[in-house]
Write a protein that holds these residues in place. Structure first.
Motif, PDB file in Angstrom:
ATOM      1  N   ASP A 110      -0.236  14.653   7.561  1.00 37.25           N
ATOM      2  CA  ASP A 110       0.101  13.273   8.245  1.00 37.25           C
ATOM      3  C   ASP A 110      -0.893  12.433   8.174  1.00 37.25           C
ATOM      4  O   ASP A 110      -0.699  11.003   8.267  1.00 37.25           O
ATOM      5  CB  ASP A 110       0.640  13.413   9.792  1.00 37.25           C
ATOM      6  CG  ASP A 110       2.165  14.065   9.653  1.00 37.25           C
ATOM      7  OD1 ASP A 110       2.833  14.164   8.714  1.00 37.25           O
ATOM      8  OD2 ASP A 110       2.178  14.927  10.829  1.00 37.25           O
ATOM      9  N   HIS A 111      -2.190  13.067   8.111  1.00 36.24           N
ATOM     10  CA  HIS A 111      -3.308  12.086   8.407  1.00 36.24           C
ATOM     11  C   HIS A 111      -4.087  11.878   7.115  1.00 36.24           C
ATOM     12  O   HIS A 111      -4.793  12.765   6.697  1.00 36.24           O
ATOM     13  CB  HIS A 111      -4.401  12.546   9.587  1.00 36.24           C
ATOM     14  CG  HIS A 111      -3.616  12.659  10.913  1.00 36.24           C
ATOM     15  ND1 HIS A 111      -3.247  11.699  11.667  1.00 36.24           N
ATOM     16  CD2 HIS A 111      -3.203  13.865  11.595  1.00 36.24           C
ATOM     17  CE1 HIS A 111      -2.713  12.239  12.649  1.00 36.24           C
ATOM     18  NE2 HIS A 111      -2.719  13.530  12.663  1.00 36.24           N
ATOM     19  N   TRP A 112      -3.897  10.748   6.288  1.00 35.08           N
ATOM     20  CA  TRP A 112      -4.551  10.508   4.983  1.00 35.08           C
ATOM     21  C   TRP A 112      -4.667   8.959   4.923  1.00 35.08           C
ATOM     22  O   TRP A 112      -3.854   8.129   5.669  1.00 35.08           O
ATOM     23  CB  TRP A 112      -3.625  11.175   3.873  1.00 35.08           C
ATOM     24  CG  TRP A 112      -2.352  11.062   3.724  1.00 35.08           C
ATOM     25  CD1 TRP A 112      -1.382  11.737   4.373  1.00 35.08           C
ATOM     26  CD2 TRP A 112      -1.756   9.715   3.291  1.00 35.08           C
ATOM     27  NE1 TRP A 112      -0.274  11.134   4.030  1.00 35.08           N
ATOM     28  CE2 TRP A 112      -0.056  10.000   3.473  1.00 35.08           C
ATOM     29  CE3 TRP A 112      -1.834   8.615   2.613  1.00 35.08           C
ATOM     30  CZ2 TRP A 112       0.515   9.194   2.901  1.00 35.08           C
ATOM     31  CZ3 TRP A 112      -0.873   7.768   2.076  1.00 35.08           C
ATOM     32  CH2 TRP A 112       0.271   8.201   2.275  1.00 35.08           C
TER      33      TRP A 112
ATOM     34  N   LEU B  54       6.608   4.237   4.109  1.00 32.33           N
ATOM     35  CA  LEU B  54       6.706   5.650   4.278  1.00 32.33           C
ATOM     36  C   LEU B  54       7.822   5.857   5.371  1.00 32.33           C
ATOM     37  O   LEU B  54       8.957   6.750   5.158  1.00 32.33           O
ATOM     38  CB  LEU B  54       5.345   6.312   4.967  1.00 32.33           C
ATOM     39  CG  LEU B  54       4.428   6.823   4.165  1.00 32.33           C
ATOM     40  CD1 LEU B  54       3.238   7.309   4.809  1.00 32.33           C
ATOM     41  CD2 LEU B  54       4.897   7.701   3.068  1.00 32.33           C
TER      42      LEU B  54
ATOM     43  N   ARG C 127       1.245   3.717   2.194  1.00 34.86           N
ATOM     44  CA  ARG C 127       1.880   4.196   3.587  1.00 34.86           C
ATOM     45  C   ARG C 127       3.113   3.115   3.776  1.00 34.86           C
ATOM     46  O   ARG C 127       3.834   3.449   4.757  1.00 34.86           O
ATOM     47  CB  ARG C 127       0.855   4.022   4.378  1.00 34.86           C
ATOM     48  CG  ARG C 127      -0.119   5.329   4.599  1.00 34.86           C
ATOM     49  CD  ARG C 127      -0.572   5.470   5.880  1.00 34.86           C
ATOM     50  NE  ARG C 127      -1.361   6.684   6.171  1.00 34.86           N
ATOM     51  CZ  ARG C 127      -0.457   7.974   6.495  1.00 34.86           C
ATOM     52  NH1 ARG C 127       0.522   7.466   6.966  1.00 34.86           N
ATOM     53  NH2 ARG C 127      -1.308   8.914   6.695  1.00 34.86           N
TER      54      ARG C 127
ATOM     55  N   TYR D 239       6.954   9.006  -4.530  1.00 30.12           N
ATOM     56  CA  TYR D 239       6.792   9.840  -3.616  1.00 30.12           C
ATOM     57  C   TYR D 239       7.633  11.091  -4.051  1.00 30.12           C
ATOM     58  O   TYR D 239       8.864  10.932  -4.043  1.00 30.12           O
ATOM     59  CB  TYR D 239       7.395   9.278  -2.022  1.00 30.12           C
ATOM     60  CG  TYR D 239       6.753   7.832  -1.875  1.00 30.12           C
ATOM     61  CD1 TYR D 239       5.508   7.839  -0.858  1.00 30.12           C
ATOM     62  CD2 TYR D 239       7.033   6.864  -2.504  1.00 30.12           C
ATOM     63  CE1 TYR D 239       4.907   6.768  -0.773  1.00 30.12           C
ATOM     64  CE2 TYR D 239       6.495   5.518  -2.050  1.00 30.12           C
ATOM     65  CZ  TYR D 239       5.593   5.533  -0.894  1.00 30.12           C
ATOM     66  OH  TYR D 239       4.802   4.388  -0.814  1.00 30.12           O
TER      67      TYR D 239
ATOM     68  N   ASP E   2      -4.696   5.149   3.714  1.00 33.36           N
ATOM     69  CA  ASP E   2      -4.061   4.482   2.935  1.00 33.36           C
ATOM     70  C   ASP E   2      -4.538   3.936   1.803  1.00 33.36           C
ATOM     71  O   ASP E   2      -5.990   4.274   1.482  1.00 33.36           O
ATOM     72  CB  ASP E   2      -3.417   3.261   3.743  1.00 33.36           C
ATOM     73  CG  ASP E   2      -2.170   2.642   3.144  1.00 33.36           C
ATOM     74  OD1 ASP E   2      -1.457   3.099   2.134  1.00 33.36           O
ATOM     75  OD2 ASP E   2      -1.723   1.906   3.621  1.00 33.36           O
TER      76      ASP E   2
ATOM     77  N   THR F 258       0.674  -1.225   0.084  1.00 34.66           N
ATOM     78  CA  THR F 258       0.126   0.156  -0.056  1.00 34.66           C
ATOM     79  C   THR F 258       0.825   1.246   0.211  1.00 34.66           C
ATOM     80  O   THR F 258       2.014   1.082   0.328  1.00 34.66           O
ATOM     81  CB  THR F 258      -0.824   0.170   1.183  1.00 34.66           C
ATOM     82  OG1 THR F 258       0.030   0.013   2.407  1.00 34.66           O
ATOM     83  CG2 THR F 258      -1.945  -1.189   1.153  1.00 34.66           C
TER      84      THR F 258
END
Length: 175
Positions: free
Chosen positions: A103-105, A32, A29, A67, A107, A27
Motif C-alpha cells: 500500500d505504501h509507495w 486508485l 495514485r 494498472y 506517487d 499522477t
C-alpha cells in the motif's frame, strides 16, 4: 466477448491540485480509488500488481496509466486503463504479475523527483515509469523504474518505491 467495466470519474473525485490537471493528466495514485472499484467489480479479491505509463511528463503526470490487477481466486489478470478521467477494465488471457503491490509507495511525481536527484535527465514528455514487483513471497521486492530514451541512449534509474533511494542506474548506448 471481453467484458468491460467503464467508470467515468467526476472531476471532484480526484483530490489535490498536484494529482490532476485540467487536461486530464494525473499522477499514478490519482485514479486508485476508481481503479480499485473497477477491479473489485470484476473480481472481489482483485489486487493491484503493477502500475505503468510510457508517456509521463517531467512533473510525473500522464494522461494514461495502466494498472494490472490479479484475482488469485479466479487465477486471472485484468488491465485497468485510466485515461482522461475515465477507467476501463479489460480482462486478459495472461498473468504477467500476480504479487500484490504494498500500500505504501510514493506517487509518480515524487518518483520523478527522486530520479532527477539520482542524476537522470528528464525530457518534457515521454518518460516511462513502472512500479513492479520482482520475486515472490518473502523474497519479493518492489521498485519504481524511471526510463528515458533519446536517439543516443536508453537511460533508467531503479528506485526504492517508498523512500526514492536509488537502487540501480543503467544506460544503454544506441549509437
Amino acid at each position: 466477448m471481453i467484458a468491460r467495466i467503464f467508470v467515468v470519474l467526476a472531476c471532484g473525485v480526484l483530490t489535490g491540485a498536484a494529482a490532476t490537471d485540467a487536461a486530464g493528466a494525473a499522477t499514478a495514485r490519482a485514479a486508485l480509488p476508481q481503479v480499485a472499484a473497477a477491479a473489485k467489480a470484476w473480481q472481489s479479491d482483485a489486487a493491484l500488481t503493477h502500475v505503468s505509463t510510457l508517456d509521463a511528463a517531467k512533473d510525473g503526470k500522464a494522461r494514461s496509466w495502466l494498472y494490472t490487477v490479479y484475482s488469485a481466486k479466479a487465477r486471472k489478470s485484468a488491465i485497468v486503463t485510466a485515461r482522461d478521467l475515465a477507467v476501463l477494465l479489460d480482462p486478459v488471457d495472461r498473468n504477467t504479475s500476480t504479487e500484490p503491490l504494498p500500500d505504501h509507495w510514493m506517487d509518480s511525481d515524487k518518483a520523478l523527483d527522486a530520479a532527477r536527484a539520482a542524476g537522470l535527465a528528464l525530457p518534457a514528455t515521454g518518460v516511462g515509469l513502472g512500479l513492479t514487483t520482482f520475486g515472490a513471497g518473502p523474497a519479493k521486492r518492489v521498485f519504481w523504474t524511471v526510463t528515458v530514451m533519446t536517439d543516443a541512449a536508453i537511460s533508467s534509474v531503479t528506485l526504492d518505491p517508498a523512500s526514492g533511494a536509488p537502487v540501480k542506474r543503467d544506460e544503454v548506448k544506441l549509437k
